[in-house]
Scaffold this motif. Structure first.
Motif, PDB file in Angstrom:
ATOM      1  N   LYS A  80       0.946  -1.121  -0.009  1.00  0.00           N
ATOM      2  CA  LYS A  80      -0.009   0.013  -0.046  1.00  0.00           C
ATOM      3  C   LYS A  80       0.845   1.081   0.132  1.00  0.00           C
ATOM      4  CE  LYS A  80      -4.460  -0.331   1.202  1.00  0.00           C
ATOM      5  NZ  LYS A  80      -5.491  -0.049   0.233  1.00  0.00           N
ATOM      6  N   VAL A  81       0.574   2.208  -0.968  1.00  0.00           N
ATOM      7  CA  VAL A  81       1.257   3.477  -0.827  1.00  0.00           C
ATOM      8  C   VAL A  81       0.354   4.542  -0.407  1.00  0.00           C
ATOM      9  CG1 VAL A  81       3.136   2.997  -2.536  1.00  0.00           C
ATOM     10  CG2 VAL A  81       0.870   3.864  -3.270  1.00  0.00           C
ATOM     11  N   ALA A  82      -1.086   4.200  -0.324  1.00  0.00           N
ATOM     12  CA  ALA A  82      -2.066   5.116   0.115  1.00  0.00           C
ATOM     13  C   ALA A  82      -3.174   4.401   0.874  1.00  0.00           C
ATOM     14  CB  ALA A  82      -2.515   6.087  -0.995  1.00  0.00           C
ATOM     15  N   PHE A  83      -3.552   5.203   1.590  1.00  0.00           N
ATOM     16  CA  PHE A  83      -4.729   4.398   2.546  1.00  0.00           C
ATOM     17  C   PHE A  83      -6.063   5.365   2.099  1.00  0.00           C
ATOM     18  CE2 PHE A  83      -0.897   3.466   5.072  1.00  0.00           C
ATOM     19  CZ  PHE A  83      -0.933   1.988   4.973  1.00  0.00           C
ATOM     20  N   ASN A  84      -7.172   4.865   2.600  1.00  0.00           N
ATOM     21  CA  ASN A  84      -8.506   5.666   2.746  1.00  0.00           C
ATOM     22  C   ASN A  84      -8.399   6.046   4.247  1.00  0.00           C
ATOM     23  OD1 ASN A  84      -9.588   3.421   4.506  1.00  0.00           O
ATOM     24  ND2 ASN A  84     -10.598   2.377   2.414  1.00  0.00           N
ATOM     25  N   LEU A  85      -9.460   6.655   4.880  1.00  0.00           N
ATOM     26  CA  LEU A  85      -9.353   7.220   6.028  1.00  0.00           C
ATOM     27  C   LEU A  85      -9.529   6.002   7.321  1.00  0.00           C
ATOM     28  CD1 LEU A  85      -9.314  10.139   7.260  1.00  0.00           C
ATOM     29  CD2 LEU A  85     -11.847   9.833   7.381  1.00  0.00           C
ATOM     30  N   LYS A  86     -10.243   5.010   6.867  1.00  0.00           N
ATOM     31  CA  LYS A  86     -10.289   4.102   7.799  1.00  0.00           C
ATOM     32  C   LYS A  86      -8.991   3.150   8.027  1.00  0.00           C
ATOM     33  CE  LYS A  86     -13.511   0.207   9.053  1.00  0.00           C
ATOM     34  NZ  LYS A  86     -14.706  -0.738   8.667  1.00  0.00           N
ATOM     35  N   GLU A  87      -8.435   2.992   6.867  1.00  0.00           N
ATOM     36  CA  GLU A  87      -7.135   2.252   6.809  1.00  0.00           C
ATOM     37  C   GLU A  87      -5.996   3.083   7.586  1.00  0.00           C
ATOM     38  OE1 GLU A  87      -7.458  -0.472   2.659  1.00  0.00           O
ATOM     39  OE2 GLU A  87      -6.953   1.724   2.731  1.00  0.00           O
ATOM     40  N   ALA A  88      -6.112   4.328   7.141  1.00  0.00           N
ATOM     41  CA  ALA A  88      -4.979   5.021   7.842  1.00  0.00           C
ATOM     42  C   ALA A  88      -5.225   5.137   9.283  1.00  0.00           C
ATOM     43  CB  ALA A  88      -5.121   6.562   6.999  1.00  0.00           C
ATOM     44  N   SER A  89      -6.259   5.279   9.788  1.00  0.00           N
ATOM     45  CA  SER A  89      -6.577   5.598  11.243  1.00  0.00           C
ATOM     46  C   SER A  89      -6.128   4.290  11.862  1.00  0.00           C
ATOM     47  CB  SER A  89      -7.983   5.660  11.457  1.00  0.00           C
ATOM     48  OG  SER A  89      -8.703   4.673  11.411  1.00  0.00           O
ATOM     49  N   THR A  96     -10.846   6.985  13.594  1.00  0.00           N
ATOM     50  CA  THR A  96     -11.345   7.509  12.236  1.00  0.00           C
ATOM     51  C   THR A  96     -11.799   9.076  12.598  1.00  0.00           C
ATOM     52  OG1 THR A  96     -11.859   5.370  11.368  1.00  0.00           O
ATOM     53  CG2 THR A  96     -12.709   7.156  10.184  1.00  0.00           C
ATOM     54  N   PRO A  97     -12.545   9.341  13.510  1.00  0.00           N
ATOM     55  CA  PRO A  97     -13.163  10.523  13.606  1.00  0.00           C
ATOM     56  C   PRO A  97     -11.964  11.489  14.199  1.00  0.00           C
ATOM     57  CG  PRO A  97     -14.750   9.303  14.791  1.00  0.00           C
ATOM     58  CD  PRO A  97     -13.554   8.503  14.416  1.00  0.00           C
ATOM     59  N   THR A  98     -11.080  10.784  15.002  1.00  0.00           N
ATOM     60  CA  THR A  98      -9.823  11.725  15.440  1.00  0.00           C
ATOM     61  C   THR A  98      -9.263  12.145  14.158  1.00  0.00           C
ATOM     62  OG1 THR A  98      -9.873  10.941  17.573  1.00  0.00           O
ATOM     63  CG2 THR A  98      -7.631  11.708  16.774  1.00  0.00           C
ATOM     64  N   LEU A  99      -8.749  11.131  13.507  1.00  0.00           N
ATOM     65  CA  LEU A  99      -7.905  11.416  12.060  1.00  0.00           C
ATOM     66  C   LEU A  99      -8.617  12.086  11.299  1.00  0.00           C
ATOM     67  CD1 LEU A  99      -5.525  10.925  10.244  1.00  0.00           C
ATOM     68  CD2 LEU A  99      -6.657   8.702   9.303  1.00  0.00           C
ATOM     69  N   LEU A 100     -10.006  12.251  11.071  1.00  0.00           N
ATOM     70  CA  LEU A 100     -10.602  13.294  10.232  1.00  0.00           C
ATOM     71  C   LEU A 100     -10.531  14.715  10.403  1.00  0.00           C
ATOM     72  CD1 LEU A 100     -12.454  13.560   7.646  1.00  0.00           C
ATOM     73  CD2 LEU A 100     -14.302  13.147   9.041  1.00  0.00           C
ATOM     74  N   SER A 101     -10.446  14.818  11.869  1.00  0.00           N
ATOM     75  CA  SER A 101     -10.101  15.992  12.387  1.00  0.00           C
ATOM     76  C   SER A 101      -8.815  16.739  11.977  1.00  0.00           C
ATOM     77  CB  SER A 101     -10.561  15.949  14.106  1.00  0.00           C
ATOM     78  OG  SER A 101     -10.445  17.339  14.659  1.00  0.00           O
ATOM     79  N   ILE A 102      -7.775  15.727  12.301  1.00  0.00           N
ATOM     80  CA  ILE A 102      -6.479  16.131  12.037  1.00  0.00           C
ATOM     81  C   ILE A 102      -6.389  16.327  10.454  1.00  0.00           C
ATOM     82  CG2 ILE A 102      -3.926  15.046  11.889  1.00  0.00           C
ATOM     83  CD1 ILE A 102      -4.972  13.377  14.438  1.00  0.00           C
ATOM     84  N   VAL A 103      -7.033  15.753   9.673  1.00  0.00           N
ATOM     85  CA  VAL A 103      -6.857  15.834   8.207  1.00  0.00           C
ATOM     86  C   VAL A 103      -7.515  17.223   7.981  1.00  0.00           C
ATOM     87  CG1 VAL A 103      -7.732  15.058   6.066  1.00  0.00           C
ATOM     88  CG2 VAL A 103      -6.584  13.646   7.585  1.00  0.00           C
ATOM     89  N   ARG A 104      -8.740  17.435   8.318  1.00  0.00           N
ATOM     90  CA  ARG A 104      -9.314  18.481   8.125  1.00  0.00           C
ATOM     91  C   ARG A 104      -8.605  19.774   8.566  1.00  0.00           C
ATOM     92  NH1 ARG A 104     -15.471  16.836   9.040  1.00  0.00           N
ATOM     93  NH2 ARG A 104     -15.909  15.888   7.187  1.00  0.00           N
ATOM     94  N   SER A 105      -7.841  19.822   9.750  1.00  0.00           N
ATOM     95  CA  SER A 105      -7.187  20.973  10.277  1.00  0.00           C
ATOM     96  C   SER A 105      -5.940  20.944   9.327  1.00  0.00           C
ATOM     97  CB  SER A 105      -6.703  20.399  11.572  1.00  0.00           C
ATOM     98  OG  SER A 105      -5.397  19.654  11.617  1.00  0.00           O
ATOM     99  N   GLY A 106      -5.400  20.205   8.429  1.00  0.00           N
ATOM    100  CA  GLY A 106      -4.556  20.589   7.624  1.00  0.00           C
ATOM    101  C   GLY A 106      -3.093  19.936   8.215  1.00  0.00           C
ATOM    102  N   TRP A 119     -11.356  10.002   1.491  1.00  0.00           N
ATOM    103  CA  TRP A 119     -10.227  10.639   1.649  1.00  0.00           C
ATOM    104  C   TRP A 119      -8.926   9.572   1.249  1.00  0.00           C
ATOM    105  CZ3 TRP A 119      -9.757  15.808   3.376  1.00  0.00           C
ATOM    106  CH2 TRP A 119     -10.819  16.343   3.834  1.00  0.00           C
ATOM    107  N   LEU A 120      -7.924  10.110   0.802  1.00  0.00           N
ATOM    108  CA  LEU A 120      -6.825   9.301   0.461  1.00  0.00           C
ATOM    109  C   LEU A 120      -5.678   9.862   0.811  1.00  0.00           C
ATOM    110  CD1 LEU A 120      -6.015   6.806  -1.183  1.00  0.00           C
ATOM    111  CD2 LEU A 120      -5.550   8.602  -3.286  1.00  0.00           C
ATOM    112  N   ILE A 121      -4.915   9.127   1.848  1.00  0.00           N
ATOM    113  CA  ILE A 121      -3.767   9.650   2.409  1.00  0.00           C
ATOM    114  C   ILE A 121      -2.389   9.006   2.314  1.00  0.00           C
ATOM    115  CG2 ILE A 121      -2.949  10.526   4.835  1.00  0.00           C
ATOM    116  CD1 ILE A 121      -5.842  10.147   5.770  1.00  0.00           C
ATOM    117  N   SER A 122      -1.422   9.573   1.561  1.00  0.00           N
ATOM    118  CA  SER A 122      -0.188   8.609   1.449  1.00  0.00           C
ATOM    119  C   SER A 122       0.514   7.983   2.794  1.00  0.00           C
ATOM    120  CB  SER A 122       0.892   9.703   0.833  1.00  0.00           C
ATOM    121  OG  SER A 122       1.945   9.252   1.061  1.00  0.00           O
ATOM    122  N   LYS A 123       0.838   6.992   2.381  1.00  0.00           N
ATOM    123  CA  LYS A 123       1.321   6.174   3.686  1.00  0.00           C
ATOM    124  C   LYS A 123       3.034   6.866   4.031  1.00  0.00           C
ATOM    125  CE  LYS A 123       3.667   1.925   4.578  1.00  0.00           C
ATOM    126  NZ  LYS A 123       5.162   1.996   5.045  1.00  0.00           N
ATOM    127  N   ALA A 124       3.485   7.350   3.152  1.00  0.00           N
ATOM    128  CA  ALA A 124       4.736   8.301   3.473  1.00  0.00           C
ATOM    129  C   ALA A 124       4.487   9.539   4.040  1.00  0.00           C
ATOM    130  CB  ALA A 124       5.348   8.878   2.111  1.00  0.00           C
TER     131      ALA A 124
END
Length: 65
Positions: A7-16, A23-33, A45-50
């Motif tokens: 995997k080089v990228a994750f959806n929100l659930k996988e990334a959390s 998942t709600p915590t990660l979504l908050s972090i993502v939305r904050s930038g 949402w798509l988030i890079s593993k790197a």
């Protein structure tokens, strides 16, 4: 033979799960930038593993200070 995807990228659930937060915590972090990501469509949402690995490393470094 087992097919192992790298995997080089994750959806929100996988990334959390990968970084160990809800998942709600990660979504908050993502939305904050704080964690760069891409929004695909209205809800996906798509988030890079790197990016996640770097974010975790930055947290560990600041915790050690």
């Amino acid at each position: 033979m087992e097919n192992k995807e790298i995997k080089v990228a994750f959806n929100l659930k996988e990334a959390s799960r990968y970084i160990g937060v809800s998942t709600p915590t990660l979504l908050s972090i993502v939305r904050s930038g704080e964690i760069p990501s891409r929004k695909i469509g209205k809800r996906r949402w798509l988030i890079s593993k790197a990016v996640l690995d770097n974010w975790i490393s930055d947290i560990k470094v600041s915790d050690e200070r």
